[in-house]
Design a protein around this motif. Sequence first.
Motif, short mmCIF file in Angstrom:
data_model
loop_
_atom_site.label_atom_id
_atom_site.label_comp_id
_atom_site.label_asym_id
_atom_site.label_seq_id
_atom_site.Cartn_x
_atom_site.Cartn_y
_atom_site.Cartn_z
N THR A 39 0.83 -1.20 0.00
CA THR A 39 0.00 0.00 0.00
C THR A 39 0.87 1.25 0.00
O THR A 39 0.57 2.23 -0.70
N ALA A 40 1.95 1.23 0.78
CA ALA A 40 2.86 2.38 0.83
C ALA A 40 3.47 2.63 -0.54
O ALA A 40 3.57 3.78 -0.99
N LEU A 41 3.89 1.57 -1.23
CA LEU A 41 4.48 1.74 -2.56
C LEU A 41 3.48 2.31 -3.54
O LEU A 41 3.82 3.15 -4.38
N ARG A 42 2.23 1.87 -3.44
CA ARG A 42 1.20 2.42 -4.32
C ARG A 42 0.97 3.90 -4.02
O ARG A 42 0.77 4.71 -4.94
N CYS A 43 1.00 4.27 -2.74
CA CYS A 43 0.86 5.68 -2.37
C CYS A 43 2.00 6.51 -2.96
O CYS A 43 1.77 7.61 -3.47
N LEU A 44 3.22 5.98 -2.88
CA LEU A 44 4.37 6.70 -3.43
C LEU A 44 4.25 6.87 -4.94
O LEU A 44 4.53 7.95 -5.48
N GLU A 45 3.84 5.81 -5.62
CA GLU A 45 3.71 5.88 -7.07
C GLU A 45 2.62 6.85 -7.48
O GLU A 45 2.78 7.64 -8.42
N ARG A 46 1.48 6.80 -6.79
CA ARG A 46 0.37 7.69 -7.12
C ARG A 46 0.75 9.15 -6.85
O ARG A 46 0.45 10.04 -7.67
N ALA A 47 1.41 9.38 -5.73
CA ALA A 47 1.82 10.76 -5.40
C ALA A 47 2.81 11.28 -6.43
O ALA A 47 2.74 12.45 -6.84
N GLY A 48 3.74 10.43 -6.85
CA GLY A 48 4.71 10.86 -7.86
C GLY A 48 4.04 11.21 -9.17
O GLY A 48 4.41 12.19 -9.83
N GLU A 50 1.13 12.30 -9.57
CA GLU A 50 0.32 13.52 -9.40
C GLU A 50 1.18 14.74 -9.07
O GLU A 50 0.66 15.83 -8.82
N GLY A 51 2.50 14.56 -9.03
CA GLY A 51 3.40 15.68 -8.77
C GLY A 51 3.43 16.15 -7.33
O GLY A 51 3.75 17.31 -7.07
N ARG A 52 3.10 15.28 -6.41
CA ARG A 52 3.12 15.66 -4.98
C ARG A 52 3.87 14.59 -4.19
O ARG A 52 3.34 13.94 -3.32
N ARG A 53 5.12 14.43 -4.52
CA ARG A 53 5.94 13.36 -3.94
C ARG A 53 6.11 13.50 -2.43
O ARG A 53 6.17 14.60 -1.90
N PHE A 54 6.21 12.35 -1.78
CA PHE A 54 6.49 12.33 -0.34
C PHE A 54 7.97 12.60 -0.11
O PHE A 54 8.82 12.26 -0.93
N ASP A 55 8.26 13.22 1.02
CA ASP A 55 9.64 13.52 1.39
C ASP A 55 10.22 12.48 2.32
O ASP A 55 11.40 12.10 2.19
N VAL A 56 9.42 12.03 3.28
CA VAL A 56 9.91 11.12 4.33
C VAL A 56 8.92 9.99 4.55
O VAL A 56 7.70 10.21 4.61
N LEU A 57 9.45 8.79 4.68
CA LEU A 57 8.66 7.62 5.05
C LEU A 57 9.03 7.21 6.47
O LEU A 57 10.22 7.04 6.77
N LEU A 58 8.05 7.05 7.35
CA LEU A 58 8.26 6.51 8.68
C LEU A 58 7.77 5.08 8.66
O LEU A 58 6.57 4.83 8.51
N VAL A 59 8.68 4.12 8.78
CA VAL A 59 8.36 2.71 8.56
C VAL A 59 8.50 1.91 9.85
O VAL A 59 9.54 1.96 10.52
#
Length: 260
Positions: A39-48, A50-59
């Motif tokens: 799910t996290a990887l899908r969120c990262l791909e979708r955000a990328g 849409e041009g709103r990339r995540f900066d930090v992942l807390l895992v």
Amino acid sequence: MVRIRVLVVDDHRIFAESLAAALAAEPDVDVSAAGSGPTALRCLERAGAEGRRFDVLLVDADLGGNVPGGRAAVPVQEGNADGLVDGISLVTGVRGAHPGVRTVVLAEKDDPRRAALALQAGACGWVAKDCSLSRLLTVIRGVLRDETHLPPALLTGVLRELTAARKHRTESERLVESLTPREREVLRCMVAGLGRKAVAERLYLSPHTVRTHMQNVLGKLGVHSTLAAVALARRAGVGPVDLTGGDLAGDVVERGGQLA
């Protein structure tokens, strides 16, 4: 104001939502939550996209209920039988697919060995889950400045683990270098999980010849099983053979066009 986009990845819903809510109270932080590695990887791909990339992942270090220990990370696309991916594997996957994203591992307890594994996987920090919000925010902002954050009590242990890992890697590299080109190719097939028959078909060799090569590989590496050979190969940085078929032509050329 420059806003920091944070993704919390933890399959403990109450913890993830509580942490996300606390971070969201900060004026310069935008936060989302994901309950699993895929799910996290899908969120990262979708955000990328849409041009709103995540900066930090807390895992979560124990994501999926798995404790990595000393085993190799599983492919993030596969996970285990339940479709889960552990925290260290997710860090590895994010580093490969989203190198601009900083990852910080959240752990229930300090563990030098696992912290070292996290750093080797590409994490920028290891933080206790019960740390203060101000401490966590310091880490988040610090990793964006390319800082690496570890609890002071872990520094000596982590350095010892990293030094030992480097020593093992050097020894493994030396052993792999003792193999012939054909034996290294057989080893790469072993890393890819191919059995003797599959290796024979791939390299246009007889099963008997492949068996001899495999025995030579085990002998030169000083191990007694395929699993041990694969583990040593991984430490030495030996990857699996390309199973898409791209190496087949090279196999023929290497043998001067001889298929026997």
